[in-house]
Design a protein around this motif. Structure first.
Motif, PDB file in Angstrom:
ATOM      1  N   SER A 132      27.529 -25.570 -14.609  1.00  0.00           N
ATOM      2  CA  SER A 132      27.131 -25.036 -13.435  1.00  0.00           C
ATOM      3  C   SER A 132      28.098 -24.285 -12.182  1.00  0.00           C
ATOM      4  O   SER A 132      28.866 -24.919 -12.386  1.00  0.00           O
ATOM      5  N   ASP A 136      27.903 -22.725  -6.905  1.00  0.00           N
ATOM      6  CA  ASP A 136      26.582 -23.428  -5.948  1.00  0.00           C
ATOM      7  C   ASP A 136      26.711 -25.012  -5.537  1.00  0.00           C
ATOM      8  O   ASP A 136      26.089 -25.701  -4.979  1.00  0.00           O
ATOM      9  N   ASP A 137      28.283 -25.322  -5.810  1.00  0.00           N
ATOM     10  CA  ASP A 137      28.385 -26.470  -5.406  1.00  0.00           C
ATOM     11  C   ASP A 137      28.347 -26.900  -3.799  1.00  0.00           C
ATOM     12  O   ASP A 137      29.641 -25.941  -3.957  1.00  0.00           O
ATOM     13  N   LYS A 195      23.167 -23.966   0.356  1.00  0.00           N
ATOM     14  CA  LYS A 195      23.393 -24.791  -1.214  1.00  0.00           C
ATOM     15  C   LYS A 195      22.926 -26.268  -1.248  1.00  0.00           C
ATOM     16  O   LYS A 195      21.900 -26.335  -2.180  1.00  0.00           O
ATOM     17  N   SER A 199      19.738 -27.219  -3.716  1.00  0.00           N
ATOM     18  CA  SER A 199      19.455 -27.947  -4.422  1.00  0.00           C
ATOM     19  C   SER A 199      18.440 -28.787  -4.370  1.00  0.00           C
ATOM     20  O   SER A 199      17.991 -29.392  -5.653  1.00  0.00           O
TER      21      SER A 199
END
Length: 203
Positions: A132, A136-137, A195, A199
């Motif tokens: 990933s 995106d974290d 984010k 998620s």
């Protein structure tokens, strides 16, 4: 800050507090601290509220210790707990914690705590293979925000008492710069909430 706190609150209603790693708690206390400090300033511009920020700094250390503890692997968990313990003990017993004047040493401890934990997270993230994207974290945005804010504030808080006497115009420039950094930091916090939201929608 208000916009980010409201976003965090709506996200907690939609999902739950743990879905954003309890960021709402930190944002709520931060908002309350700043509003309360501003009200005190309106009532009395000469009032000293250093002790208010001393308690806030300790809260911030405890909160982000908890935040990063959930993200770290075993070795870094132990290191994080050790750093947290040393930081709090030092603040409580070796600084002017109960003074109405702000003790810059407490601020420096907080900034050092942020910098170390952010760098540890980046090191761990880069060391572990992950397909990933790092952006995106959500923790990427939190760590980046804390690291950026800490580096700038460290430059401001260290010589601020000198500039308060020798160069007030430059001190005012640093304060204006800090306001811009604060806006950028909370913008990154907002992105991290987005984010977290994304998620959770994917799971």
């Amino acid at each position: 800050m208000l916009v980010v706190t409201v976003k965090s609150y709506t996200l907690s209603r939609k999902l739950n507090l743990s879905a954003q790693n309890y960021l709402l708690a930190y944002l709520t206390v931060s908002l309350f601290t700043d509003v309360f400090s501003f009200v005190l300033y309106i009532i009395n511009p000469d009032i000293k509220n250093g002790i208010l920020y001393h308690f806030y700094d300790v809260f911030s250390i405890i909160f982000f210790s908890f935040y990063f503890f959930k993200k770290f692997k075993k070795t870094f968990k132990k290191l994080s707990l050790l750093i947290t313990f040393i930081s709090i003990i030092y603040i409580l017993f070796f600084t002017a914690f109960f003074s109405l004047d702000f003790d810059k040493n407490i601020g420096i401890i907080l900034l050092s705590f942020y910098i170390i934990h952010s760098l540890l997270w980046f090191y761990q993230k880069i060391s572990i293979f992950d397909k990933s994207k790092i952006t995106d974290d959500p923790t990427f945005w939190i760590s980046t925000a804390l690291l950026m804010w800490s580096c700038f504030f460290l430059f401001r808080v260290t010589p601020m008492f000198y500039f308060a006497k020798e160069d007030t115009s430059f001190l005012n420039f640093l304060r204006d710069g800090q306001n811009i950094i604060n806006i950028i930091m909370y913008a990154m916090f907002y992105i991290s909430l987005l984010k977290y939201e994304k998620s959770n929608e994917l799971h």
